[in-house]
Design an enzyme around this catalytic site. Structure first.
Site, PDB file in Angstrom:
ATOM      1  CG  HIS A   1     -17.462 -39.362 -22.135  1.00 26.21           C
ATOM      2  ND1 HIS A   1     -17.266 -38.136 -22.732  1.00 26.21           N
ATOM      3  CD2 HIS A   1     -17.963 -40.174 -23.083  1.00 26.21           C
ATOM      4  CE1 HIS A   1     -17.632 -38.217 -24.001  1.00 26.21           C
ATOM      5  NE2 HIS A   1     -18.060 -39.451 -24.231  1.00 26.21           N
TER       6      HIS A   1
ATOM      7  CB  CYS B   1     -14.589 -35.691 -24.657  1.00 25.10           C
ATOM      8  SG  CYS B   1     -16.088 -34.912 -24.041  1.00 25.10           S
TER       9      CYS B   1
ATOM     10  CG  ASP C   1     -22.733 -22.089 -24.440  1.00 23.41           C
ATOM     11  OD1 ASP C   1     -22.055 -21.487 -25.294  1.00 23.41           O
ATOM     12  OD2 ASP C   1     -23.274 -23.183 -24.654  1.00 23.41           O
TER      13      ASP C   1
ATOM     14  CG  HIS D   1     -27.882 -26.246 -24.040  1.00 18.63           C
ATOM     15  ND1 HIS D   1     -26.872 -25.477 -24.557  1.00 18.63           N
ATOM     16  CD2 HIS D   1     -27.826 -27.441 -24.667  1.00 18.63           C
ATOM     17  CE1 HIS D   1     -26.224 -26.183 -25.477  1.00 18.63           C
ATOM     18  NE2 HIS D   1     -26.782 -27.384 -25.558  1.00 18.63           N
TER      19      HIS D   1
ATOM     20  CB  CYS E   1     -13.452 -35.361 -21.052  1.00 17.44           C
ATOM     21  SG  CYS E   1     -14.827 -36.553 -21.030  1.00 17.44           S
TER      22      CYS E   1
ATOM     23  CG  HIS F   1     -24.037 -30.600 -23.500  1.00 14.06           C
ATOM     24  ND1 HIS F   1     -23.641 -31.543 -24.426  1.00 14.06           N
ATOM     25  CD2 HIS F   1     -24.453 -29.529 -24.222  1.00 14.06           C
ATOM     26  CE1 HIS F   1     -23.800 -31.061 -25.649  1.00 14.06           C
ATOM     27  NE2 HIS F   1     -24.311 -29.847 -25.554  1.00 14.06           N
TER      28      HIS F   1
ATOM     29  CG  HIS G   1     -19.408 -35.034 -21.899  1.00 10.98           C
ATOM     30  ND1 HIS G   1     -18.223 -35.525 -21.402  1.00 10.98           N
ATOM     31  CD2 HIS G   1     -20.204 -34.823 -20.815  1.00 10.98           C
ATOM     32  CE1 HIS G   1     -18.298 -35.607 -20.074  1.00 10.98           C
ATOM     33  NE2 HIS G   1     -19.510 -35.188 -19.706  1.00 10.98           N
TER      34      HIS G   1
END
Length: 117
Positions: A46, A4, A30, A102, A7, A100, A98
């Site tokens: 995770h 990942c 990003d 934004h 990770c 996330h 995973h």
């Protein structure tokens, strides 16, 4: 999860431009921004996506929203507004499996969907 990307970022195996970090949450810029400000916020645990959350994961997701608000205040875009996007699964555009979030800011957004793939 060994392969990942996020990770590996959490472990420090891949560098990132950190914006925030505590024992459970990491936020970083990003590398392919979709807005003038584009920050990713992830749990260190995770979790593949929102669809894969367990009951025990609800608290960390709630904390993530608090961290998002803190980042918005510290970075100075809280009052002007910002957008938070969570893609859930491949059909929704989730590329890194995973969980996330934004954070997009620094521009006036219309109704048009912003591509965060």
């Amino acid at each position: 999860m060994e392969d990942c990307l996020f990770c590996k970022i959490i472990k420090g195996e891949i560098p990132s431009s950190k914006v925030y970090e505590d024992d459970e949450i990491l936020a970083f810029n990003d590398i392919n921004p979709a807005a003038p400000i584009h920050i990713l916020v992830i749990p260190k645990k995770h979790i593949t996506s929102l669809a894969h959350m367990e009951k025990d994961d609800e608290a960390i997701v709630g904390r993530i929203y608090g961290v998002i608000n803190k980042i918005a205040e510290e970075k100075g875009f809280k009052d002007n507004g910002y957008r938070v996007i969570v893609n859930c699964g491949k059909d929704a555009g989730q590329e890194v499996m995973h969980l996330h979030f934004h954070i997009l800011a620094g521009a006036k957004f219309g109704d048009k969907i912003i591509d965060t793939k």
